[in-house]
Design an enzyme around this catalytic site. Structure first.
Site, PDB file in Angstrom:
ATOM      1  N   ARG A 169      -1.082  -9.008  13.219  1.00 57.64           N
ATOM      2  CA  ARG A 169      -1.588  -7.994  12.269  1.00 57.64           C
ATOM      3  C   ARG A 169      -2.433  -8.652  11.186  1.00 57.64           C
ATOM      4  NH1 ARG A 169       3.856  -5.688  10.596  1.00 57.64           N
ATOM      5  NH2 ARG A 169       2.730  -4.349   9.145  1.00 57.64           N
TER       6      ARG A 169
ATOM      7  N   ARG B   4      11.560  -6.189   5.177  1.00 60.11           N
ATOM      8  CA  ARG B   4      11.461  -4.723   5.032  1.00 60.11           C
ATOM      9  C   ARG B   4      12.441  -4.023   5.969  1.00 60.11           C
ATOM     10  NH1 ARG B   4       5.793  -1.902   5.590  1.00 60.11           N
ATOM     11  NH2 ARG B   4       5.721  -3.147   7.481  1.00 60.11           N
TER      12      ARG B   4
ATOM     13  N   ARG C  32      11.066  -2.316  11.427  1.00 65.55           N
ATOM     14  CA  ARG C  32       9.933  -1.900  12.244  1.00 65.55           C
ATOM     15  C   ARG C  32       9.675  -2.928  13.337  1.00 65.55           C
ATOM     16  NH1 ARG C  32       4.993   0.003   8.421  1.00 65.55           N
ATOM     17  NH2 ARG C  32       3.822  -1.311   9.867  1.00 65.55           N
TER      18      ARG C  32
ATOM     19  N   ARG D 190     -10.058   1.326   8.219  1.00 61.87           N
ATOM     20  CA  ARG D 190      -9.662  -0.053   8.477  1.00 61.87           C
ATOM     21  C   ARG D 190     -10.739  -0.820   9.239  1.00 61.87           C
ATOM     22  NH1 ARG D 190      -3.591   0.435   8.347  1.00 61.87           N
ATOM     23  NH2 ARG D 190      -2.740  -1.410   9.272  1.00 61.87           N
TER      24      ARG D 190
ATOM     25  N   LYS E 148       0.842  -1.207   0.000  1.00 58.47           N
ATOM     26  CA  LYS E 148       0.000   0.000   0.000  1.00 58.47           C
ATOM     27  C   LYS E 148       0.872   1.250   0.000  1.00 58.47           C
ATOM     28  CE  LYS E 148      -2.066  -1.121   3.895  1.00 58.47           C
ATOM     29  NZ  LYS E 148      -1.368  -2.399   4.206  1.00 58.47           N
TER      30      LYS E 148
HETATM   31  P1  AP5 Z   1       4.886  -1.654   1.943  1.00 56.04           P
HETATM   32  O1  AP5 Z   1       4.610  -0.817   0.746  1.00 56.04           O
HETATM   33  O2  AP5 Z   1       5.581  -1.029   3.092  1.00 56.04           O
HETATM   34  O3  AP5 Z   1       3.537  -2.416   2.395  1.00 56.04           O
HETATM   35  P2  AP5 Z   1       2.262  -1.874   3.165  1.00 56.04           P
HETATM   36  O4  AP5 Z   1       1.074  -2.531   2.571  1.00 56.04           O
HETATM   37  O5  AP5 Z   1       2.267  -0.374   3.224  1.00 56.04           O
HETATM   38  O6  AP5 Z   1       2.543  -2.547   4.579  1.00 56.04           O
HETATM   39  P3  AP5 Z   1       2.438  -1.998   6.055  1.00 56.04           P
HETATM   40  O7  AP5 Z   1       3.116  -3.037   6.907  1.00 56.04           O
HETATM   41  O8  AP5 Z   1       2.959  -0.609   6.205  1.00 56.04           O
HETATM   42  O9  AP5 Z   1       0.904  -2.021   6.280  1.00 56.04           O
HETATM   43  P4  AP5 Z   1       0.163  -2.117   7.596  1.00 56.04           P
HETATM   44  O10 AP5 Z   1      -1.203  -1.870   7.104  1.00 56.04           O
HETATM   45  O11 AP5 Z   1       0.333  -3.335   8.406  1.00 56.04           O
HETATM   46  O12 AP5 Z   1       0.890  -1.022   8.497  1.00 56.04           O
HETATM   47  P5  AP5 Z   1       0.536   0.481   8.867  1.00 56.04           P
HETATM   48  O13 AP5 Z   1       1.793   1.230   8.905  1.00 56.04           O
HETATM   49  O14 AP5 Z   1      -0.592   1.000   8.054  1.00 56.04           O
HETATM   50  O15 AP5 Z   1       5.737  -2.938   1.443  1.00 56.04           O
HETATM   51  C1  AP5 Z   1       6.199  -3.903   2.364  1.00 56.04           C
HETATM   52  C2  AP5 Z   1       7.586  -4.409   1.932  1.00 56.04           C
HETATM   53  O16 AP5 Z   1       7.453  -5.096   0.686  1.00 56.04           O
HETATM   54  C3  AP5 Z   1       8.622  -3.301   1.685  1.00 56.04           C
HETATM   55  O17 AP5 Z   1       9.892  -3.767   2.090  1.00 56.04           O
HETATM   56  C4  AP5 Z   1       8.599  -3.083   0.158  1.00 56.04           C
HETATM   57  O18 AP5 Z   1       9.857  -2.662  -0.340  1.00 56.04           O
HETATM   58  C5  AP5 Z   1       8.259  -4.497  -0.331  1.00 56.04           C
HETATM   59  N1  AP5 Z   1       7.430  -4.483  -1.551  1.00 56.04           N
HETATM   60  C6  AP5 Z   1       6.415  -3.617  -1.872  1.00 56.04           C
HETATM   61  N2  AP5 Z   1       5.887  -3.941  -3.069  1.00 56.04           N
HETATM   62  C7  AP5 Z   1       6.562  -5.038  -3.510  1.00 56.04           C
HETATM   63  C8  AP5 Z   1       6.482  -5.851  -4.665  1.00 56.04           C
HETATM   64  N3  AP5 Z   1       5.574  -5.602  -5.639  1.00 56.04           N
HETATM   65  N4  AP5 Z   1       7.327  -6.910  -4.795  1.00 56.04           N
HETATM   66  C9  AP5 Z   1       8.244  -7.185  -3.817  1.00 56.04           C
HETATM   67  N5  AP5 Z   1       8.383  -6.447  -2.679  1.00 56.04           N
HETATM   68  C10 AP5 Z   1       7.542  -5.388  -2.531  1.00 56.04           C
HETATM   69  O19 AP5 Z   1      -0.039   0.281  10.350  1.00 56.04           O
HETATM   70  C11 AP5 Z   1       0.800  -0.078  11.427  1.00 56.04           C
HETATM   71  C12 AP5 Z   1      -0.004  -0.123  12.719  1.00 56.04           C
HETATM   72  O20 AP5 Z   1      -0.582   1.181  12.987  1.00 56.04           O
HETATM   73  C13 AP5 Z   1      -1.230  -1.063  12.705  1.00 56.04           C
HETATM   74  O21 AP5 Z   1      -0.872  -2.395  13.033  1.00 56.04           O
HETATM   75  C14 AP5 Z   1      -2.125  -0.407  13.773  1.00 56.04           C
HETATM   76  O22 AP5 Z   1      -1.666  -0.698  15.058  1.00 56.04           O
HETATM   77  C15 AP5 Z   1      -1.902   1.081  13.510  1.00 56.04           C
HETATM   78  N6  AP5 Z   1      -2.867   1.639  12.525  1.00 56.04           N
HETATM   79  C16 AP5 Z   1      -2.565   2.205  11.324  1.00 56.04           C
HETATM   80  N7  AP5 Z   1      -3.686   2.630  10.704  1.00 56.04           N
HETATM   81  C17 AP5 Z   1      -4.716   2.311  11.535  1.00 56.04           C
HETATM   82  C18 AP5 Z   1      -6.125   2.482  11.438  1.00 56.04           C
HETATM   83  N8  AP5 Z   1      -6.692   3.055  10.360  1.00 56.04           N
HETATM   84  N9  AP5 Z   1      -6.884   2.041  12.462  1.00 56.04           N
HETATM   85  C19 AP5 Z   1      -6.337   1.466  13.565  1.00 56.04           C
HETATM   86  N10 AP5 Z   1      -5.004   1.272  13.700  1.00 56.04           N
HETATM   87  C20 AP5 Z   1      -4.200   1.695  12.706  1.00 56.04           C
END
Ligand code: AP5
Length: 212
Positions: A169, A124, A158, A89, A14
Site C-alpha cells: 500500500r 489498528r 483489517r 487517489r 485520514k
Molecule cells: P486511520 O484514521 O484509520 O488512518 P487512515 O489514513 O484513514 O488509514 P487507512 O489505512 O484507512 O488508509 P488507506 O488509504 O490505506 O485505506 P482505505 O481504507 O482508504 O488511522 C490509522 C490508525 O492510527 C488507527 O488505529 C488510529 O486509531 C490511529 N491514529 C490515527 N491518528 C493518530 C494519531 N494522531 N496518533 C496516534 N495514532 C493515530 O483504502 C483501502 C483499500 O481500498 C486501498 O488499498 C485500495 O485497494 C482501495 N481503495 C480505496 N480508495 C481507493 C481509490 N480512491 N482508488 C483505488 N482504490 C481505492
C-alpha cells in the site's frame, strides 16, 4: 456547499480526522475504502471485482471507484458538501472530478513519517459491527478487545494491515497518489498538516489552517 478532501498515506489518520470534521462541518465523510469494504462484505458485483486488488494492497481500477463516487455524491446527505477520504487517489480520479464539475475547496494533506505509519497500521483494530476504529496502544478501547460504542467483541484487524500488504500500500501511495500533493499545491488549495501528535491537536491544526 463545502467540499474537502483528506489526502495522505495509509495510516496517516485520514479517517480519524475526517470523522472529527464531520462533526465540525456537519457534512458526511465519503470514504472510498469504507464503501469498497462494504461492497465486498455484501458480495456485490463491485465488491467482487474490487476484492483481489484490495486483498493485495493494490489500488482498485479507476473506473470502478469513479462510478461508485459518482453515485454516492448524488445521495441527499451530500447536498451541502462532503469530505472525501481516500479519493481521488490517481490523476485519472482527479480528472474525473473535474468532469463531474466537482470543485474541491481544500485538500488536506496529512504528513506522517513511515515508521509511525507502520506502527499505526499494525496496531489498528476496528469493530466489525459499527466500524469504530481503535489502536492497541494509541487509542485502546476502555474494555480490552470490546467496542466502546456498541459493545461488540472481539475487535478485528483489517486484512490489509498485515506487514506485506502495508508495504504494498505504501508503494502504491508513493507511485500513484503522492504526485497529487504537487498537483493540488499548484491549484492553490493544498493545506499541509503535521499529522503526528494527539489527534485532538491535529484537528485544531486543520481547523486553524482552514480558518474555521
Ligand atoms: P486511520 O484514521 O484509520 O488512518 P487512515 O489514513 O484513514 O488509514 P487507512 O489505512 O484507512 O488508509 P488507506 O488509504 O490505506 O485505506 P482505505 O481504507 O482508504 O488511522 C490509522 C490508525 O492510527 C488507527 O488505529 C488510529 O486509531 C490511529 N491514529 C490515527 N491518528 C493518530 C494519531 N494522531 N496518533 C496516534 N495514532 C493515530 O483504502 C483501502 C483499500 O481500498 C486501498 O488499498 C485500495 O485497494 C482501495 N481503495 C480505496 N480508495 C481507493 C481509490 N480512491 N482508488 C483505488 N482504490 C481505492
Amino acid at each position: 456547499m463545502k467540499r474537502l478532501m483528506m489526502l495522505g498515506p495509509p495510516g496517516a489518520g485520514k479517517g480519524t480526522q475526517a470523522q472529527k470534521l464531520v462533526e465540525a462541518f456537519e457534512i458526511p465523510q465519503i470514504s472510498t475504502g469504507d464503501l469498497l469494504r462494504a461492497a465486498k462484505r455484501n458480495g456485490t458485483e463491485l465488491g467482487k471485482q474490487a476484492a483481489p486488488f484490495m486483498d493485495n494492497g493494490k489500488l482498485v481500477p479507476d473506473a470502478l471507484v469513479i462510478g461508485m463516487v459518482k453515485e454516492r455524491i448524488t445521495l441527499p446527505d451530500a447536498k451541502n458538501g462532503y469530505i472525501f477520504d481516500g479519493f481521488p487517489r490517481t490523476r485519472t480520479q482527479s480528472e474525473a472530478l473535474d468532469e463531474m464539475d466537482v470543485v474541491l475547496d481544500h485538500v488536506i494533506s496529512i504528513e506522517v513519517s513511515e515508521p509511525e505509519l507502520i506502527r499505526r497500521l499494525a496496531g489498528r483494530r476496528s469493530c466489525k459491527e459499527c466500524k469504530a476504529v481503535y489502536h492497541l496502544e494509541f487509542a485502546p478501547p476502555t474494555k480490552a478487545d470490546t467496542c466502546d460504542k456498541c459493545g461488540c467483541s472481539p475487535l478485528i484487524q483489517r486484512s490489509d494491515d498485515q506487514p506485506a500488504k502495508i508495504k504494498q500500500r505504501l508503494i502504491e501511495y508513493a507511485a500513484e497518489t503522492s504526485p497529487l500533493i504537487e498537483f493540488y499545491q499548484g491549484k492553490g488549495i493544498l493545506v499541509q498538516i503535521d499529522g503526528e501528535g494527539d489527534p485532538k491537536e491535529i484537528k485544531k491544526r486543520i481547523q486553524s489552517a482552514l480558518g474555521t
